[in-house]
Design an enzyme around this catalytic site. Sequence first.
Site, PDB file in Angstrom:
ATOM      1  N   ASP A   1       0.869  -1.185   0.000  1.00 38.25           N
ATOM      2  CA  ASP A   1       0.000   0.000   0.000  1.00 38.25           C
ATOM      3  C   ASP A   1       0.900   1.227   0.000  1.00 38.25           C
ATOM      4  O   ASP A   1       2.109   1.127   0.215  1.00 38.25           O
ATOM      5  CB  ASP A   1      -0.881  -0.012   1.263  1.00 38.25           C
ATOM      6  CG  ASP A   1      -1.732   1.250   1.378  1.00 38.25           C
ATOM      7  OD1 ASP A   1      -2.363   1.635   0.379  1.00 38.25           O
ATOM      8  OD2 ASP A   1      -1.755   1.873   2.458  1.00 38.25           O
ATOM      9  N   SER A   2       0.280   2.382  -0.195  1.00 39.77           N
ATOM     10  CA  SER A   2       1.030   3.631  -0.137  1.00 39.77           C
ATOM     11  C   SER A   2       1.513   3.936   1.283  1.00 39.77           C
ATOM     12  O   SER A   2       2.352   4.815   1.461  1.00 39.77           O
ATOM     13  CB  SER A   2       0.143   4.778  -0.623  1.00 39.77           C
ATOM     14  OG  SER A   2      -1.052   4.802   0.127  1.00 39.77           O
TER      15      SER A   2
ATOM     16  N   GLU B   1      -5.354   9.540   9.530  1.00 46.12           N
ATOM     17  CA  GLU B   1      -3.958   9.432   9.984  1.00 46.12           C
ATOM     18  C   GLU B   1      -3.710  10.296  11.220  1.00 46.12           C
ATOM     19  O   GLU B   1      -2.807  10.038  12.003  1.00 46.12           O
ATOM     20  CB  GLU B   1      -3.008   9.756   8.842  1.00 46.12           C
ATOM     21  CG  GLU B   1      -3.129   8.666   7.806  1.00 46.12           C
ATOM     22  CD  GLU B   1      -1.986   8.578   6.817  1.00 46.12           C
ATOM     23  OE1 GLU B   1      -0.930   9.185   7.051  1.00 46.12           O
ATOM     24  OE2 GLU B   1      -2.180   7.883   5.803  1.00 46.12           O
TER      25      GLU B   1
ATOM     26  N   CYS C   1      -4.324  -1.356  -1.888  1.00 42.00           N
ATOM     27  CA  CYS C   1      -4.493   0.089  -2.048  1.00 42.00           C
ATOM     28  C   CYS C   1      -5.462   0.274  -3.211  1.00 42.00           C
ATOM     29  O   CYS C   1      -5.242  -0.284  -4.294  1.00 42.00           O
ATOM     30  CB  CYS C   1      -3.140   0.713  -2.380  1.00 42.00           C
ATOM     31  SG  CYS C   1      -3.209   2.448  -2.844  1.00 42.00           S
TER      32      CYS C   1
ATOM     33  N   HIS D   1      -8.321   3.593   3.973  1.00 38.71           N
ATOM     34  CA  HIS D   1      -8.482   4.253   5.272  1.00 38.71           C
ATOM     35  C   HIS D   1      -9.939   4.262   5.743  1.00 38.71           C
ATOM     36  O   HIS D   1     -10.196   4.396   6.933  1.00 38.71           O
ATOM     37  CB  HIS D   1      -8.037   5.718   5.181  1.00 38.71           C
ATOM     38  CG  HIS D   1      -6.555   5.913   5.095  1.00 38.71           C
ATOM     39  ND1 HIS D   1      -5.803   5.399   4.071  1.00 38.71           N
ATOM     40  CD2 HIS D   1      -5.689   6.580   5.892  1.00 38.71           C
ATOM     41  CE1 HIS D   1      -4.538   5.748   4.253  1.00 38.71           C
ATOM     42  NE2 HIS D   1      -4.449   6.457   5.352  1.00 38.71           N
TER      43      HIS D   1
ATOM     44  N   CYS E   1     -11.471   3.169  -0.314  1.00 38.21           N
ATOM     45  CA  CYS E   1     -10.125   3.626   0.045  1.00 38.21           C
ATOM     46  C   CYS E   1      -9.775   2.892   1.328  1.00 38.21           C
ATOM     47  O   CYS E   1     -10.639   2.702   2.199  1.00 38.21           O
ATOM     48  CB  CYS E   1     -10.121   5.131   0.279  1.00 38.21           C
ATOM     49  SG  CYS E   1      -8.583   5.731   0.998  1.00 38.21           S
TER      50      CYS E   1
END
Length: 279
Positions: free
Chosen positions: A16-17, A158, A79, A192, A190
Amino acid sequence: MEYMRGDCRASIGVFDSGVGGLTVAREIMRNLPKEHIVYFGDTARVPYGSKSKDTIVRYSQQIIHFLRTQEVKAIVIACNTASALALDEVEKELDIPIIGVIRPGARVAVTSTSNRRIGVIGTESTINSHMYKKLIYEQDPSITVYEKACPLFCPLVEEGWLKDPVTKEVARRYLDELLNKDIDSLILGCTHYPLLRSLIRELVGDSITLVNPAYETAKELGELLEREGLANPDMPEEPLTAEPYRFFVSDMADKFGSFANSILPYDIETIQKINIEEY
Ligand code: DGL
């Protein structure tokens, strides 16, 4: 050394990023406890969600080269942005199985909708790729898909503001538009966003199904491994301990570790930083 096809005890490469893909890794750990994982988070180059296809393809190729040095037997692009922009390109070059999160997410959304009106939220690049829409139409062209980019969600997650009033207000602004379309299913497109699930649930009410592609991806990965004869037959002695899992990042290992420890079912002890540009 690269993995030789056929070793079912090799690890699954997951990338993932940054930290978001841990929501996918978490589902793989829960659903496939016999599997070992090598996770790479591209914390030096995050976010991917505002970058171009060329860049995301190049990053994904480098990460796959790195994961191959860890002798992985299959790869999961954990991702949404990289799945949308790079999966088709990178899979042509690979001789081991690779899956992304979008196809499984689209598939389950098609089965969950009754009124054929599905909402999708994701990063700008995922939404602009229209990949969820395309894959849903392929399965059922009578479904209408409404898309909405929610770029502020990732930084809020985050920051740890999972239940903050600010996040709730931001979510209200993003989601109002979709709620006015009478959708009955909403894809959390996404990595997150599953962490905002309870806040989103409060806003959208109980009548909308929230689709988490991470869960479906883990399920599809399990089916793929069985089909290819690659499922690990051995149960690790203590399932869900740190031992079967290895973590690599391109920067900020400590920050990654704190986030990971807040969402994984155990504490990560070692995270190795590597220079991904060398691959
Ligand atoms: N992991 C990314 C995704 O699922 C979100 C974070 C980013 O923009 O890099 O699209």
